[in-house]
Scaffold this motif. Structure first.
Motif, PDB file in Angstrom:
ATOM      1  N   ASN A 106       5.281 -26.601  30.966  1.00 59.02           N
ATOM      2  CA  ASN A 106       4.967 -28.017  31.125  1.00 59.02           C
ATOM      3  C   ASN A 106       3.703 -28.373  30.356  1.00 59.02           C
ATOM      4  O   ASN A 106       2.839 -27.535  30.128  1.00 59.02           O
ATOM      5  CB  ASN A 106       4.780 -28.364  32.602  1.00 59.02           C
ATOM      6  N   GLN A 107       3.610 -29.644  30.003  1.00 56.26           N
ATOM      7  CA  GLN A 107       2.416 -30.156  29.339  1.00 56.26           C
ATOM      8  C   GLN A 107       1.741 -31.136  30.297  1.00 56.26           C
ATOM      9  O   GLN A 107       2.141 -32.287  30.379  1.00 56.26           O
ATOM     10  CB  GLN A 107       2.785 -30.848  28.031  1.00 56.26           C
ATOM     11  N   PRO A 108       0.730 -30.698  31.015  1.00 57.05           N
ATOM     12  CA  PRO A 108       0.112 -31.596  31.998  1.00 57.05           C
ATOM     13  C   PRO A 108      -0.588 -32.768  31.333  1.00 57.05           C
ATOM     14  O   PRO A 108      -1.049 -32.687  30.199  1.00 57.05           O
ATOM     15  CB  PRO A 108      -0.881 -30.687  32.725  1.00 57.05           C
ATOM     16  N   SER A 109      -0.660 -33.865  32.069  1.00 59.68           N
ATOM     17  CA  SER A 109      -1.358 -35.043  31.579  1.00 59.68           C
ATOM     18  C   SER A 109      -2.854 -34.769  31.519  1.00 59.68           C
ATOM     19  O   SER A 109      -3.404 -34.054  32.367  1.00 59.68           O
ATOM     20  CB  SER A 109      -1.088 -36.226  32.516  1.00 59.68           C
ATOM     21  N   ARG A 138       3.137 -39.684  31.965  1.00 55.80           N
ATOM     22  CA  ARG A 138       3.220 -38.287  32.368  1.00 55.80           C
ATOM     23  C   ARG A 138       2.511 -38.054  33.710  1.00 55.80           C
ATOM     24  O   ARG A 138       3.000 -37.338  34.585  1.00 55.80           O
ATOM     25  CB  ARG A 138       2.601 -37.399  31.278  1.00 55.80           C
ATOM     26  N   GLU A 160      15.902 -32.595  29.931  1.00 53.86           N
ATOM     27  CA  GLU A 160      14.819 -32.214  30.825  1.00 53.86           C
ATOM     28  C   GLU A 160      13.495 -32.732  30.284  1.00 53.86           C
ATOM     29  O   GLU A 160      13.260 -32.746  29.077  1.00 53.86           O
ATOM     30  CB  GLU A 160      14.768 -30.691  30.945  1.00 53.86           C
ATOM     31  N   PHE A 161      12.642 -33.195  31.177  1.00 50.04           N
ATOM     32  CA  PHE A 161      11.268 -33.563  30.814  1.00 50.04           C
ATOM     33  C   PHE A 161      10.317 -32.874  31.773  1.00 50.04           C
ATOM     34  O   PHE A 161      10.303 -33.176  32.970  1.00 50.04           O
ATOM     35  CB  PHE A 161      11.067 -35.081  30.883  1.00 50.04           C
ATOM     36  N   ASN A 162       9.572 -31.903  31.252  1.00 49.53           N
ATOM     37  CA  ASN A 162       8.630 -31.159  32.086  1.00 49.53           C
ATOM     38  C   ASN A 162       9.247 -30.635  33.372  1.00 49.53           C
ATOM     39  O   ASN A 162       8.688 -30.763  34.462  1.00 49.53           O
ATOM     40  CB  ASN A 162       7.399 -32.015  32.410  1.00 49.53           C
ATOM     41  N   GLY A 163      10.443 -30.077  33.234  1.00 46.37           N
ATOM     42  CA  GLY A 163      11.110 -29.480  34.375  1.00 46.37           C
ATOM     43  C   GLY A 163      11.911 -30.437  35.232  1.00 46.37           C
ATOM     44  O   GLY A 163      12.587 -30.005  36.158  1.00 46.37           O
ATOM     45  N   SER A 176      11.872 -24.503  33.456  1.00 46.56           N
ATOM     46  CA  SER A 176      10.861 -24.038  32.515  1.00 46.56           C
ATOM     47  C   SER A 176       9.465 -24.307  33.056  1.00 46.56           C
ATOM     48  O   SER A 176       9.187 -25.351  33.635  1.00 46.56           O
ATOM     49  CB  SER A 176      11.039 -24.756  31.166  1.00 46.56           C
ATOM     50  N   THR A 177       8.579 -23.345  32.847  1.00 46.41           N
ATOM     51  CA  THR A 177       7.201 -23.512  33.285  1.00 46.41           C
ATOM     52  C   THR A 177       6.302 -23.973  32.143  1.00 46.41           C
ATOM     53  O   THR A 177       5.086 -24.095  32.310  1.00 46.41           O
ATOM     54  CB  THR A 177       6.655 -22.191  33.858  1.00 46.41           C
ATOM     55  N   GLU A 189       3.903 -36.801  37.342  1.00 43.94           N
ATOM     56  CA  GLU A 189       3.282 -35.719  38.100  1.00 43.94           C
ATOM     57  C   GLU A 189       2.998 -36.136  39.535  1.00 43.94           C
ATOM     58  O   GLU A 189       3.165 -35.350  40.475  1.00 43.94           O
ATOM     59  CB  GLU A 189       1.985 -35.287  37.419  1.00 43.94           C
TER      60      GLU A 189
END
Length: 247
Positions: A54-57, A167, A205-208, A51-52, A171
């Motif tokens: 994602n929730q960036p920090s 997070r 899954e967590f952010n892909g 999945s794209t 990354e």
């Protein structure tokens, strides 16, 4: 007693994994990756498009040193005034494996490193049972960086304030697999509440990044009969990683 058998005894599994036929000479730890593998439906999910969404920090502009300083100086929630120091994380910053716990305890608060008490010793044995150690291809962190008073469970607002740091660590590391230890770590990463038993034995899954959930070592110290289930989770993690690193 061999070192491998000692590890299994520490996990309360010895002699569960001893082969019955007299010709078996391979230790149970050595064959850990050949223990129960994920169901076929779960293994197929590993090859599905990531999945794209994602929730960036919010700290996406920070490198390691800047992030460490940000955490060290953080006063964004009520935990910081009650602890000795923040506990950032430890291990290989380019690791394939990332271990996520709940938060620092009393020993961790003093030493500034996650999982250094009795639960930490058990975690080290769990890692050793699958041929890993915290200083090599493993990074260990927590949901919150400060010890909650009296080791209580972190509150929702504390998790909300601190999770962006974790997070960003994820990354930066870009692990191939995350293993969440305990309900707080699991539900914080999943963003929903659920019983730990309902989350085990399957791939999340967590952010892909593939995520596997198991018991916290502190819980296993209180409930040693659950260590066999934790071993199943470790076997699932090993099988998952093997699938992920196949050329």
């Amino acid at each position: 007693m061999s070192h491998d058998n000692a590890l299994l005894r520490e996990l309360n599994l010895y002699p569960l994994w001893v082969r019955r036929d007299a010709e078996a000479v391979t230790s149970s730890v050595a064959v850990a990756p050949q223990q129960p593998t994920p169901p076929e439906s779960e293994m197929k999910r590993l090859t599905a498009p990531v999945s794209t969404a994602n929730q960036p920090s919010p700290y996406a502009n920070l490198g390691w040193e800047e992030l460490k300083e940000k955490v060290k100086d953080c006063t964004d929630c009520k935990l910081r005034p009650t602890c000795t120091q923040t506990v950032f994380g430890v291990g290989d910053e380019q690791a394939d494996w990332m271990i996520v716990g709940e938060g620092p305890g009393a020993d961790e608060d003093i030493k500034g490193e996650p999982f250094v008490g009795q639960a930490g010793k058990l975690l080290d044995n769990m890692l050793a049972a699958i041929k890993l150690k915290r200083s090599n291809n493993v990074y260990i962190g927590n949901i919150v960086k400060c010890r909650p008073p009296a080791n209580r469970t972190p509150e929702a607002d504390e998790v909300t304030q601190c999770l962006p740091y974790l997070r960003r660590q994820i990354e930066l590391i870009q692990p191939k697999l995350i293993v969440a230890l305990g309900k707080t770590a699991a539900t914080s990463l999943l963003g929903r509440d659920a019983a730990l038993g309902s989350l085990r034995g399957q791939l999340h899954e967590f952010n892909g990044v593939p995520l596997i959930i198991t018991y916290h070592p502190a819980y296993l110290l209180r409930s040693p009969t659950e260590k066999a289930k934790a071993w199943q989770d470790l076997c699932l993690a090993v099988a998952t990683m093997e699938k992920l690193i196949q050329p």
